[in-house]
Design a protein around this motif. Structure first.
Motif, PDB file in Angstrom:
ATOM      1  N   GLY A  78     -15.412   4.648  -0.382  1.00  0.00           N
ATOM      2  CA  GLY A  78     -14.657   5.723  -1.056  1.00  0.00           C
ATOM      3  C   GLY A  78     -14.040   5.283  -2.380  1.00  0.00           C
ATOM      4  N   ILE A  79     -14.721   4.404  -3.112  1.00  0.00           N
ATOM      5  CA  ILE A  79     -14.194   3.929  -4.400  1.00  0.00           C
ATOM      6  C   ILE A  79     -14.108   5.109  -5.382  1.00  0.00           C
ATOM      7  CG2 ILE A  79     -14.697   2.421  -6.402  1.00  0.00           C
ATOM      8  CD1 ILE A  79     -13.894   0.875  -3.809  1.00  0.00           C
TER       9      ILE A  79
ATOM     10  N   GLU B  28     -13.790  -8.916   2.321  1.00  0.00           N
ATOM     11  CA  GLU B  28     -13.216  -8.453   3.588  1.00  0.00           C
ATOM     12  C   GLU B  28     -11.953  -7.619   3.334  1.00  0.00           C
ATOM     13  OE1 GLU B  28     -12.496 -11.707   6.397  1.00  0.00           O
ATOM     14  OE2 GLU B  28     -10.804 -10.504   7.136  1.00  0.00           O
ATOM     15  N   ASN B  29     -11.098  -8.093   2.407  1.00  0.00           N
ATOM     16  CA  ASN B  29      -9.871  -7.356   2.089  1.00  0.00           C
ATOM     17  C   ASN B  29     -10.176  -5.996   1.469  1.00  0.00           C
ATOM     18  OD1 ASN B  29      -8.005  -9.139   3.100  1.00  0.00           O
ATOM     19  ND2 ASN B  29      -7.636 -10.172   1.157  1.00  0.00           N
ATOM     20  N   LEU B  30     -11.228  -5.941   0.643  1.00  0.00           N
ATOM     21  CA  LEU B  30     -11.589  -4.660   0.019  1.00  0.00           C
ATOM     22  C   LEU B  30     -11.987  -3.648   1.091  1.00  0.00           C
ATOM     23  CD1 LEU B  30     -12.145  -2.831  -2.379  1.00  0.00           C
ATOM     24  CD2 LEU B  30     -14.353  -3.966  -2.689  1.00  0.00           C
ATOM     25  N   LYS B  31     -12.779  -4.115   2.041  1.00  0.00           N
ATOM     26  CA  LYS B  31     -13.207  -3.241   3.135  1.00  0.00           C
ATOM     27  C   LYS B  31     -11.989  -2.736   3.931  1.00  0.00           C
ATOM     28  CE  LYS B  31     -17.751  -3.990   4.880  1.00  0.00           C
ATOM     29  NZ  LYS B  31     -18.629  -4.890   5.545  1.00  0.00           N
ATOM     30  N   ARG B  32     -11.106  -3.660   4.264  1.00  0.00           N
ATOM     31  CA  ARG B  32      -9.933  -3.291   5.072  1.00  0.00           C
ATOM     32  C   ARG B  32      -8.980  -2.390   4.289  1.00  0.00           C
ATOM     33  NH1 ARG B  32      -7.491  -8.488   7.982  1.00  0.00           N
ATOM     34  NH2 ARG B  32      -6.402  -6.898   9.200  1.00  0.00           N
ATOM     35  N   LEU B  33      -8.842  -2.688   2.989  1.00  0.00           N
ATOM     36  CA  LEU B  33      -7.944  -1.874   2.163  1.00  0.00           C
ATOM     37  C   LEU B  33      -8.438  -0.431   2.083  1.00  0.00           C
ATOM     38  CD1 LEU B  33      -5.411  -1.925   0.320  1.00  0.00           C
ATOM     39  CD2 LEU B  33      -6.933  -2.432  -1.602  1.00  0.00           C
ATOM     40  N   SER B  34      -9.767  -0.274   2.008  1.00  0.00           N
ATOM     41  CA  SER B  34     -10.331   1.077   1.904  1.00  0.00           C
ATOM     42  C   SER B  34     -10.066   1.898   3.172  1.00  0.00           C
ATOM     43  CB  SER B  34     -11.836   1.009   1.628  1.00  0.00           C
ATOM     44  OG  SER B  34     -12.520   0.583   2.794  1.00  0.00           O
ATOM     45  N   GLN B  35      -9.719   1.211   4.266  1.00  0.00           N
ATOM     46  CA  GLN B  35      -9.411   1.944   5.501  1.00  0.00           C
ATOM     47  C   GLN B  35      -7.965   2.435   5.531  1.00  0.00           C
ATOM     48  OE1 GLN B  35     -10.603  -1.044   8.309  1.00  0.00           O
ATOM     49  NE2 GLN B  35     -12.765  -0.740   7.840  1.00  0.00           N
ATOM     50  N   ILE B  36      -7.106   1.852   4.678  1.00  0.00           N
ATOM     51  CA  ILE B  36      -5.690   2.276   4.706  1.00  0.00           C
ATOM     52  C   ILE B  36      -5.221   2.896   3.391  1.00  0.00           C
ATOM     53  CG2 ILE B  36      -5.030   0.542   6.458  1.00  0.00           C
ATOM     54  CD1 ILE B  36      -3.668  -0.991   4.034  1.00  0.00           C
ATOM     55  N   HIS B  37      -6.093   2.913   2.369  1.00  0.00           N
ATOM     56  CA  HIS B  37      -5.675   3.480   1.072  1.00  0.00           C
ATOM     57  C   HIS B  37      -6.831   4.251   0.458  1.00  0.00           C
ATOM     58  CE1 HIS B  37      -3.759   3.807  -2.863  1.00  0.00           C
ATOM     59  NE2 HIS B  37      -2.648   3.428  -2.280  1.00  0.00           N
ATOM     60  N   ASN B  38      -6.510   5.426  -0.105  1.00  0.00           N
ATOM     61  CA  ASN B  38      -7.632   6.253  -0.579  1.00  0.00           C
ATOM     62  C   ASN B  38      -7.762   6.299  -2.098  1.00  0.00           C
ATOM     63  OD1 ASN B  38      -5.557   7.806  -1.356  1.00  0.00           O
ATOM     64  ND2 ASN B  38      -5.971   9.531   0.014  1.00  0.00           N
ATOM     65  N   ASN B  39      -7.088   5.412  -2.793  1.00  0.00           N
ATOM     66  CA  ASN B  39      -7.267   5.404  -4.248  1.00  0.00           C
ATOM     67  C   ASN B  39      -7.462   3.969  -4.759  1.00  0.00           C
ATOM     68  OD1 ASN B  39      -7.543   6.269  -6.834  1.00  0.00           O
ATOM     69  ND2 ASN B  39      -5.432   6.971  -7.092  1.00  0.00           N
TER      70      ASN B  39
ATOM     71  N   ALA C 188       0.808  -1.234   0.000  1.00  0.00           N
ATOM     72  CA  ALA C 188       0.000   0.000   0.000  1.00  0.00           C
ATOM     73  C   ALA C 188       0.846   1.292   0.000  1.00  0.00           C
ATOM     74  CB  ALA C 188      -0.982  -0.013   1.168  1.00  0.00           C
ATOM     75  N   PRO C 189       1.932   1.373   0.786  1.00  0.00           N
ATOM     76  CA  PRO C 189       2.691   2.638   0.789  1.00  0.00           C
ATOM     77  C   PRO C 189       3.360   2.965  -0.545  1.00  0.00           C
ATOM     78  CG  PRO C 189       3.331   1.222   2.650  1.00  0.00           C
ATOM     79  CD  PRO C 189       2.466   0.404   1.751  1.00  0.00           C
ATOM     80  N   TYR C 190       3.539   1.976  -1.403  1.00  0.00           N
ATOM     81  CA  TYR C 190       4.232   2.214  -2.687  1.00  0.00           C
ATOM     82  C   TYR C 190       3.278   2.101  -3.873  1.00  0.00           C
ATOM     83  CZ  TYR C 190       7.515   0.614   0.800  1.00  0.00           C
ATOM     84  OH  TYR C 190       8.196   0.445   1.973  1.00  0.00           O
ATOM     85  N   THR C 191       1.980   2.083  -3.599  1.00  0.00           N
ATOM     86  CA  THR C 191       0.984   1.915  -4.661  1.00  0.00           C
ATOM     87  C   THR C 191       0.164   3.190  -4.809  1.00  0.00           C
ATOM     88  OG1 THR C 191       0.834  -0.440  -4.148  1.00  0.00           O
ATOM     89  CG2 THR C 191      -0.997   0.493  -5.401  1.00  0.00           C
ATOM     90  N   ASP C 192       0.177   3.774  -6.014  1.00  0.00           N
ATOM     91  CA  ASP C 192      -0.627   4.981  -6.234  1.00  0.00           C
ATOM     92  C   ASP C 192      -2.091   4.641  -6.413  1.00  0.00           C
ATOM     93  OD1 ASP C 192       1.379   7.084  -6.179  1.00  0.00           O
ATOM     94  OD2 ASP C 192       2.234   6.021  -7.889  1.00  0.00           O
ATOM     95  N   VAL C 193      -2.346   3.538  -7.115  1.00  0.00           N
ATOM     96  CA  VAL C 193      -3.754   3.151  -7.287  1.00  0.00           C
ATOM     97  C   VAL C 193      -3.872   1.625  -7.286  1.00  0.00           C
ATOM     98  CG1 VAL C 193      -3.613   3.392  -9.836  1.00  0.00           C
ATOM     99  CG2 VAL C 193      -5.840   3.381  -8.734  1.00  0.00           C
ATOM    100  N   PHE C 194      -4.882   1.151  -6.566  1.00  0.00           N
ATOM    101  CA  PHE C 194      -5.215  -0.280  -6.608  1.00  0.00           C
ATOM    102  C   PHE C 194      -6.302  -0.495  -7.652  1.00  0.00           C
ATOM    103  CE2 PHE C 194      -3.263  -0.410  -2.405  1.00  0.00           C
ATOM    104  CZ  PHE C 194      -2.623  -1.639  -2.431  1.00  0.00           C
TER     105      PHE C 194
END
Ligand code: SF4
Ligand code: SF4
Length: 299
Positions: free
Chosen positions: A244-245, A204-215, A173-179
């Protein structure tokens, strides 16, 4: 550290913003019925054989150091247990009927290759996408590659099916501009039937990812006979409501990859799938748009 990669595709315009290079990793935990890259599923190298190009010259039989090739009933057969993917038969096959899918690369070798097109990325707001298969299976390699891409100021996209430990998503996540997150079927029973496993971890991963990444962009394949139903779109809308998709790509199914199944000696169940109509794709697009999503039909 090396990774098994089956394609480094330049000038890609369907795997994230701008002009990109897409690095396709081998190996996938899923087995989607419509998979466009069946050569990505097996984490190991494979031989592809195109019977339509083969002139039955027998050169591959002659040069194979493992005695893995034989011709039977006018078809070239390769013994998977004997073949070590040395590539010798590919070199000597003049009509190009044989190919090896998969090649080992170091991080620096990939970096050297993708950096050649940096000027195109800069002029188009593009960059590099890691895809597959599922790139995050080869997590140590992908993390290192993304880190180095960011050190070189290159935009990064991760195309994931979401069927990985959440820790892997966290690491990149810290090195990814967009998932580019693939959401295939909301109905779990159907997911098991057409994709080969439950969708629980993906959701479940999508939900959790949206909490740590905004794109996060969603990529949704639409297949008539599988998920081309209003109910699927309604359930998706309900699920992603607070995530926040940023963008949704609706990808109509096509059977362009059919020929690859033949080359891999795999069965393609196209009788179960159809391309959705343009009207239906437009109607689904409007359903998302009326909920204020940025939607595009296609990649
Ligand atoms: S070398 Fe190529 S063309 Fe010749 S028999 Fe083998 S696969 Fe066919
Ligand atoms: S890749 Fe090498 S081992 Fe495999 S069939 Fe070709 S020549 Fe034989």
């Amino acid at each position: 550290m090396k990774a098994n990669i089956f394609n480094i595709q330049k000038f890609s315009v369907h795997d994230g913003p701008g002009i990109r290079t897409t690095v396709f990793f081998k190996g996938c935990p899923l087995k989607c019925l419509w998979c466009h890259n069946p050569e990505s599923q097996n984490p190991k190298k494979e031989i592809l054989y195109d019977i339509n190009k083969c002139v039955l010259c027998g050169k591959c039989v002659e040069v194979c150091p493992q005695n893995a090739v034989r011709i039977e009933n006018n078809v070239v057969l390769t013994d998977k247990n004997k073949c070590n993917h040395c590539g010798e038969c590919v070199i000597y096959c003049i009509p190009g009927a044989r190919q090896v899918a998969g090649k080992e690369y170091t991080v620096d070798e990939v970096l050297k290759e993708v950096i050649k097109d940096k000027v195109f990325y800069e002029h188009s707001n593009g960059g590099v996408t890691v895809s597959g298969g599922e790139p995050l299976i080869q997590i140590d390699f992908v993390e290192e590659l993304l880190k180095k891409l960011k050190e070189n100021n290159i935009h990064t996209a991760v195309d994931t099916c979401g069927t990985v430990n959440f820790e892997n998503l966290q690491r990149v996540a810290p090195y990814t501009d967009v998932f580019l997150y693939d959401l295939k079927i909301m109905d779990d029973e159907k997911h098991k039937e057409f994709v080969g496993s439950s969708n629980k971890l993906i959701l479940e991963n999508l939900k959790r990812l949206s909490q740590i990444h905004n794109n996060i962009n969603l990529r949704m394949i639409i297949v008539e006979g599988v998920n081309a139903e209003e109910k699927h779109i309604e359930e998706t809308l309900k699920f992603i409501k607070d995530l926040g998709i940023k963008k949704i790509n609706l990808l109509p199914y096509h059977d362009i990859a059919k020929h690859k199944y033949k080359k891999l000696n795999m069965f393609y169940e196209d009788h179960k799938m159809k391309k959705p109509t343009e009207e239906k794709m437009q109607a689904f697009k409007e359903m998302f748009e009326s909920n204020n999503y940025n939607v595009k039909i296609g990649g």
